[in-house]
Design a protein around this motif. Structure first.
Motif, PDB file in Angstrom:
ATOM      1  N   GLU A  83       0.838  -1.410  -0.230  1.00  0.00           N
ATOM      2  CA  GLU A  83      -0.037  -0.035  -0.138  1.00  0.00           C
ATOM      3  C   GLU A  83       0.916   1.380   0.024  1.00  0.00           C
ATOM      4  OE1 GLU A  83      -2.440   0.094   3.308  1.00  0.00           O
ATOM      5  OE2 GLU A  83      -2.901  -2.048   3.140  1.00  0.00           O
TER       6      GLU A  83
ATOM      7  N   ARG B  98       2.688   3.314  -4.684  1.00  0.00           N
ATOM      8  CA  ARG B  98       1.432   3.083  -5.528  1.00  0.00           C
ATOM      9  C   ARG B  98       2.035   3.867  -7.077  1.00  0.00           C
ATOM     10  NH1 ARG B  98      -3.909   3.136  -3.159  1.00  0.00           N
ATOM     11  NH2 ARG B  98      -4.353   4.736  -4.690  1.00  0.00           N
TER      12      ARG B  98
ATOM     13  N   GLN C 260      -0.277   4.942 -10.333  1.00  0.00           N
ATOM     14  CA  GLN C 260      -1.511   5.098 -10.948  1.00  0.00           C
ATOM     15  C   GLN C 260      -2.754   4.390 -10.023  1.00  0.00           C
ATOM     16  OE1 GLN C 260      -1.059   7.661 -12.849  1.00  0.00           O
ATOM     17  NE2 GLN C 260      -2.202   7.035 -14.626  1.00  0.00           N
ATOM     18  N   GLY C 261      -2.451   4.706  -8.981  1.00  0.00           N
ATOM     19  CA  GLY C 261      -3.400   4.055  -7.906  1.00  0.00           C
ATOM     20  C   GLY C 261      -3.122   2.771  -7.657  1.00  0.00           C
ATOM     21  N   ARG C 262      -2.217   2.169  -8.214  1.00  0.00           N
ATOM     22  CA  ARG C 262      -2.246   0.552  -7.769  1.00  0.00           C
ATOM     23  C   ARG C 262      -1.111   0.373  -7.005  1.00  0.00           C
ATOM     24  NH1 ARG C 262      -3.619   1.065 -13.414  1.00  0.00           N
ATOM     25  NH2 ARG C 262      -1.174   1.093 -13.848  1.00  0.00           N
ATOM     26  N   HIS C 263      -1.327  -0.604  -6.077  1.00  0.00           N
ATOM     27  CA  HIS C 263      -0.269  -1.074  -5.223  1.00  0.00           C
ATOM     28  C   HIS C 263       0.758  -1.598  -5.863  1.00  0.00           C
ATOM     29  CE1 HIS C 263      -3.545  -1.230  -1.734  1.00  0.00           C
ATOM     30  NE2 HIS C 263      -3.180  -0.139  -2.385  1.00  0.00           N
TER      31      HIS C 263
ATOM     32  N   ASP D  56       3.494  -4.425  -7.026  1.00  0.00           N
ATOM     33  CA  ASP D  56       3.456  -5.768  -6.875  1.00  0.00           C
ATOM     34  C   ASP D  56       4.328  -6.434  -5.907  1.00  0.00           C
ATOM     35  OD1 ASP D  56       3.917  -8.715  -7.693  1.00  0.00           O
ATOM     36  OD2 ASP D  56       3.744  -8.171  -9.871  1.00  0.00           O
TER      37      ASP D  56
ATOM     38  N   ASN E 134      -9.052  -3.135   1.684  1.00  0.00           N
ATOM     39  CA  ASN E 134      -8.718  -2.423   0.716  1.00  0.00           C
ATOM     40  C   ASN E 134      -8.565  -0.988   1.094  1.00  0.00           C
ATOM     41  OD1 ASN E 134      -8.407  -4.441  -1.025  1.00  0.00           O
ATOM     42  ND2 ASN E 134     -10.766  -4.569  -1.598  1.00  0.00           N
TER      43      ASN E 134
END
Length: 392
Positions: free
Chosen positions: A86, A89, A91-94, A96, A392
């Motif tokens: 978390e 990030r 583009q708003g994605r956690h 990998d 989330n």
């Protein structure tokens, strides 16, 4: 190292074990790591977000605004509520977890003595460079000049949310001393924006003048900080954070993202959940400044579930919340928490060490249709959200 661990699974135990204890504070450790990685922080401009409280919410709003404005955006924040990734990030994605695992393998070999936060910052910069972000929103850990994010090479703007007493063992025992450290992030000709007030603002103004940083405040640039409507994040204090985010977006030429910034969400910040017909308000307020704002936003609840780390000023943190709820349950958000039994004995209420069990007890004490307020630690906020099925 556990050789049986699949290569794709991060060795979080090793990473979390890299405590700051015994290590010097400041940007030196992070700078060394970034140099070893080939200075990935030079590949993108950063917005440094600094302050006693509100940093995470401001970062969430900046991220939402930048993405809406068409900017490829990275975001580095701490702590996490549920999963380490978390914190980083794009583009708003956690991130990998496989990338975390690869970085940890590198760090164990090349930087075995580095501190956790420095490692996390270096991983974020590496990821942002590899993913070709155009702007990175970077939340400071503790302070400004004394923080690892001071190592960042290319800074487009410095945003200071507010200044109050917290981390006094590191930053100083007065608001003025803490403000001077936070304002130490100021750079010549780089916009310095703040919604701080009072003595803190005076110190920030003085430091800005000393270094030649253009200072932007709601008083000097009211239109820049103006909001078309309140933010989606609840509580009067979020308007100040939203104003800072809006002003920063406009200053950097991304004013088209202000509307999206105001719609940003950020878990664990006066978040409204429900369980068995009861409202559960979850907030990570963990210092006196934050709990004063929380008490102003939620003047009345039926039950308070509270847990705080022992290194905080627990008495001053709890004080604003004592009048909010007549019934209290105290718990331990981790091994370094203020003992719940001590709080129960001193302030009245029940002590339940395990957060999950404490939540169940607090829900039982809350009447149907009533309100349970959870506060004192972001770690507690994360535990409660997980227990209620919000991951989330």
């Amino acid at each position: 190292m556990d050789e049986s661990r699949p290569s794709s699974l991060p060795d979080y135990a090793w990473l979390y074990g890299r405590t700051r204890s015994g290590r010097a504070r400041g940007p030196q450790g992070a700078r060394t790591l970034l140099n070893l990685l080939g200075r990935p922080d030079t590949a993108f401009p950063s917005i440094r977000v600094i302050g006693t409280n509100g940093k995470g919410s401001t970062c969430a709003m900046l991220e939402a605004g930048l993405i809406s404005a068409g900017v490829r955006t990275g975001r580095f924040t701490s702590p996490h509520l549920h999963d380490y990734e978390e914190r980083i990030r794009v583009q708003g994605r956690h991130l990998d977890p496989a990338r975390t695992a690869a970085f940890i393998r590198w760090a164990r070999h090349h930087a075995p003595d580095a501190a956790f936060f420095d490692l996390s910052l270096a991983l974020a910069c590496q990821a942002f460079a590899q993913d070709e972000v155009e702007v990175a929103v970077m939340e400071a850990g503790v302070g400004g000049a004394s923080d690892a994010t001071q190592a960042l090479a290319t800074v487009a703007a410095v945003a200071i949310t507010n200044v109050d007493l917290d981390h006094v063992g590191v930053l100083g025992t007065t608001v003025e001393a803490i403000a001077r450290d936070k304002a130490g992030a100021a750079l010549a000709e780089v916009p310095l924006l703040t919604t701080a007030t009072g003595p803190a603002l005076e110190v920030i103004r003085q430091v800005a003048l000393e270094v030649g940083a253009p200072l932007l405040t709601p008083e000097t640039h009211p239109a820049l900080f103006g909001l078309p409507r309140p933010p989606a994040l609840a509580g009067p204090h979020q308007r100040q954070n939203a104003a800072l985010a809006a002003a920063t977006l406009r200053t950097l030429g991304h004013g088209s993202g202000v509307d999206a910034a105001l719609e940003a969400v950020h878990p664990g910040r006066l978040e409204r959940l429900t369980v068995d017909g009861r409202t559960v308000l979850v907030d990570g307020a963990h210092n006196p400044h934050a709990t004063r704002a929380l008490a102003a936003a939620v003047p009345r609840a039926d039950v308070l579930l509270f847990g705080n780390l022992a290194r905080k000023d627990t008495a001053a943190t709890l004080a604003p919340l004592l009048a909010v709820a007549p019934l209290r349950v105290y718990t331990a958000p981790g091994d370094l928490a203020t003992p719940p039994a001590e709080l129960a004995a001193r302030y009245g209420g029940e002590a339940v060490n395990d957060p999950a069990a404490a939540l169940r007890r607090a829900v039982t004490l809350t009447p149907p249709g009533g309100t349970l307020l959870v506060a004192g630690s972001l770690y507690l906020a994360g535990a409660v959200r997980a227990e209620l099925g919000h991951h989330n």
